[in-house]
Design an enzyme around this catalytic site. Structure first.
Site, short mmCIF file in Angstrom:
data_model
loop_
_atom_site.label_atom_id
_atom_site.label_comp_id
_atom_site.label_asym_id
_atom_site.label_seq_id
_atom_site.Cartn_x
_atom_site.Cartn_y
_atom_site.Cartn_z
CD GLU A 84 -0.16 1.11 13.09
OE1 GLU A 84 -0.75 0.75 12.06
OE2 GLU A 84 -0.45 0.66 14.24
CG PHE A 143 -3.46 3.59 11.18
CD1 PHE A 143 -4.66 3.97 11.75
CD2 PHE A 143 -3.50 2.76 10.07
CE1 PHE A 143 -5.88 3.52 11.25
CE2 PHE A 143 -4.71 2.30 9.56
CZ PHE A 143 -5.90 2.69 10.15
CB SER A 152 -0.92 0.01 1.23
OG SER A 152 -1.86 -1.03 1.15
#
Length: 324
Positions: free
Chosen positions: A66, A91, A45
C-alpha cells in the site's frame, strides 16, 4: 454529473458497496480518458474485475504494498492522470498514512484514495480489517477531503464527483451486499454540501455512510414518541458543511451524530469541534463504535451489538432527552 434512477439504485444496492464502486469506475472510464486505477492486490475484492478486463491499460495491481501504491499514484498524478487507489480501510489509511500525508496532503496531488470495507462490514475478518479509525486519521491531514457516501447511488455520484474534483480525496465505503437504499430518485450531490433528508422541529441527526438509512428509520420511531427529528446526510466529513450545523445549533434542542466509526475523531468529533466556538449551542449525543477493539461476527449482528441499528439509535436518543 451522473443521474440515477430508482431501478439502478436498487440493482446497485443488491450488489453492495464494493461491487457498486467497481461499476462506477467502469462507467467513469467511458468518459475519463486520463483515468488510472491502482489496487493493492484487491482488484476483485474492490469490484474491479470487469473494469480491469475491459480497460487493462487503465488498471495496475501494485501488489500487497500500500505504501508503494500511494507513491506510484503520486507519480501518475504528477503526470496528469486522475488516480483512484484502493485497498481495505485500515491498510490504506494507516499502513500508508505517511505516504498519504506527504503525497496527498503536503503535495496536494490529485489522488482519490478509496477505502473498501470501512467500519465493521469485514465481519469475521475482525479488527485487522475493520475501518474503525480511518476517518479520524485522514481528517487530521491538511488538504484532504473526506467523504462517506450514504448508499450505493451516492457511491456512484461520489466517484464521478471525485474525478472532477481537483485535489486529494479519501472516499470511505461502508456497508456490504444488499445495502439499504436511501435515495429513491435523483438528487444533486456536491462535495462539501450536506443533504437534508427529513425536516424536524426538536432535534437534528447528522449521519453518514450506512448510518444515514438507520437514522431515517430511527426518526420514524422517534416520531411515535412525540420527538420530531431532522435527518441530515453529512456525507462530507471534511470540509464540514458549517451552514447545516449553524442551522441545527439555531433550531434544535439536541444535536445527534451517528456513524460507523470510532466515536473519537470522526463526524461526531468534527461537529463538536465546530460547535465549541459557540457559547450557547445545544448538547450533543455522539453515537458510533466504542473506543475499543471489537468482537467479530456477521455484519448485521455487529451493528446490533454496538447499537448502530434504528431502534437502538432511537432508544439512545430517547434516554438522552429523558435524562437532560
Amino acid at each position: 454529473m451522473i443521474s440515477i434512477t430508482e431501478k439502478e439504485n436498487r440493482q446497485w444496492s443488491r450488489l453492495g458497496s464494493r461491487a457498486t464502486f467497481g461499476q462506477a469506475i467502469l462507467m467513469l472510464a467511458e468518459k475519463q480518458n486520463n483515468l488510472i486505477v491502482l489496487s493493492a492486490d484487491l482488484g476483485n475484492s474492490s469490484g474491479l474485475d470487469r473494469f480491469k478486463a475491459s480497460y487493462p491499460d487503465k488498471f495496475i495491481n501494485i501488489g500487497i504494498a500500500e505504501q508503494n501504491m500511494i507513491g506510484v499514484a503520486g507519480g501518475l498524478a504528477k503526470d496528469g492522470y486522475v488516480v483512484f487507489a484502493t485497498s481495505f480501510a485500515p491498510f490504506i489509511s494507516m499502513r500508508a498514512s505517511e505516504q498519504i500525508r506527504m503525497n496527498l496532503g503536503y503535495m496536494n496531488l490529485n489522488i482519490k484514495a478509496v477505502s473498501i470495507g470501512s467500519g465493521i462490514s469485514m465481519a469475521f475478518l475482525g479488527n485487522s480489517h475493520f475501518g474503525l479509525e480511518d476517518a479520524a486519521v485522514m481528517r487530521s491531514i491538511p488538504n484532504i477531503t473526506v467523504v462517506s457516501p450514504a448508499d450505493c447511488a451516492e457511491i456512484v455520484k461520489t466517484v464521478f464527483a471525485a474525478a472532477k474534483f481537483d485535489g486529494p480525496i479519501y472516499i470511505r465505503l461502508t456497508g456490504a451486499v444488499n445495502n439499504p437504499v436511501v435515495y429513491e430518485e435523483d438528487y444533486e450531490f456536491i462535495i462539501g454540501k450536506s443533504v437534508n433528508l427529513r425536516e424536524g422541529n426538536d432535534i437534528t441527526i447528522f449521519a453518514n455512510g450506512t448510518m444515514v438509512y438507520e437514522s431515517l428509520e430511527a426518526a420514524k420511531i422517534l416520531e411515535t414518541h412525540g420527538i420530531s427529528a431532522s435527518v441530515i446526510n453529512m456525507h462530507t466529513i471534511k470540509p464540514l458543511d458549517h451552514v447545516a450545523v449553524d442551522r441545527a445549533i439555531k433550531n434544535s434542542k439536541l444535536i445527534v451524530t451517528v456513524e460507523e466509526h470510532n466515536i473519537i475523531g470522526g463526524l461526531g468529533s468534527a461537529i463538536a469541534e465546530y460547535k465549541s466556538q459557540f457559547e450557547n449551542s445545544p448538547s450533543q449525543l455522539t453515537i458510533g463504535l466504542p473506543d475499543e477493539f471489537l468482537k467479530t461476527g456477521e455484519y448485521r449482528y455487529l451493528l446490533e451489538k454496538y447499537g448502530l441499528v434504528s431502534d437502538k439509535i432511537a432508544n439512545n436518543i430517547i434516554n438522552k432527552i429523558k435524562n437532560k
